[in-house]
Design a protein around this motif. Structure first.
Motif, PDB file in Angstrom:
ATOM      1  N   ALA A 110       0.834  -1.205   0.000  1.00 55.52           N
ATOM      2  CA  ALA A 110       0.000   0.000   0.000  1.00 55.52           C
ATOM      3  C   ALA A 110       0.870   1.256   0.000  1.00 55.52           C
ATOM      4  O   ALA A 110       0.597   2.206  -0.745  1.00 55.52           O
ATOM      5  CB  ALA A 110      -0.937  -0.008   1.202  1.00 55.52           C
ATOM      6  N   GLN A 113       2.460   1.683  -3.394  1.00 53.88           N
ATOM      7  CA  GLN A 113       1.504   2.192  -4.374  1.00 53.88           C
ATOM      8  C   GLN A 113       1.229   3.681  -4.166  1.00 53.88           C
ATOM      9  O   GLN A 113       1.138   4.443  -5.129  1.00 53.88           O
ATOM     10  CB  GLN A 113       0.197   1.402  -4.338  1.00 53.88           C
ATOM     11  CG  GLN A 113      -0.714   1.726  -5.497  1.00 53.88           C
ATOM     12  CD  GLN A 113      -0.059   1.441  -6.846  1.00 53.88           C
ATOM     13  OE1 GLN A 113       0.415   0.350  -7.091  1.00 53.88           O
ATOM     14  NE2 GLN A 113      -0.030   2.447  -7.711  1.00 53.88           N
ATOM     15  N   ARG A 114       1.119   4.110  -2.915  1.00 51.13           N
ATOM     16  CA  ARG A 114       0.920   5.550  -2.649  1.00 51.13           C
ATOM     17  C   ARG A 114       2.100   6.359  -3.196  1.00 51.13           C
ATOM     18  O   ARG A 114       1.909   7.428  -3.790  1.00 51.13           O
ATOM     19  CB  ARG A 114       0.758   5.810  -1.151  1.00 51.13           C
ATOM     20  CG  ARG A 114      -0.555   5.326  -0.572  1.00 51.13           C
ATOM     21  CD  ARG A 114      -0.813   5.837   0.836  1.00 51.13           C
ATOM     22  NE  ARG A 114       0.207   5.514   1.808  1.00 51.13           N
ATOM     23  CZ  ARG A 114       0.268   4.393   2.526  1.00 51.13           C
ATOM     24  NH1 ARG A 114      -0.654   3.443   2.369  1.00 51.13           N
ATOM     25  NH2 ARG A 114       1.231   4.227   3.422  1.00 51.13           N
TER      26      ARG A 114
END
Length: 137
Positions: A110, A113-114
């Motif tokens: 996560a 991806q950010r």
């Protein structure tokens, strides 16, 4: 599923790097963050150690967090527990650091991806020393 950049993209991205922050730098010479940081310094990079309590590591002033560093950072190299890396990656993204590297066994899809969504080049679960050697031989 997350995938690291290919060899040509990594070579291009590393070619732009001048200043590397070692997040989780250790004052202990036997720790990978210490000897890899020292190696990168020997290769001509400006290496800035990030550690919450140390004063000096590999002859460089230590900063408590990325946001304390008064100069531009091209790459943030994370040697910290995967459970703690997300907020630190977010800090790097907020600071505009264009290259995020999470060392072996540091996985947070996560957070990766950010960082990618913010335009950063991201490497996860890989060793910068090992890859640097492969890319420069």
């Amino acid at each position: 599923m997350f995938k690291n950049p290919d060899t040509s993209a990594l070579r291009a991205a590393l070619g732009k790097v001048k200043t590397i922050a070692i997040v989780g730098a250790s004052p202990k010479p036997e720790r990978p963050s210490h000897y890899i940081g020292a190696f990168l310094k020997q290769q001509g990079y400006r290496v800035i150690p990030i550690h919450p309590a140390a004063a000096e590591i590999f002859g460089e002033k230590v900063y408590k967090r990325l946001s304390d560093v008064p100069e531009k950072i091209d790459l943030a190299d994370f040697y910290i527990n995967a459970e703690r890396v997300g907020p630190m990656v977010d800090e790097a993204v907020a600071l505009g650091i264009p290259f995020i590297w999470m060392q072996d066994h540091v996985v947070d899809e996560a957070a990766a991806q950010r960082a990618r969504d913010a335009g950063a080049t991201v490497v996860m679960d890989d060793c910068i020393y090992r890859r640097w050697r492969q890319l420069t031989e």
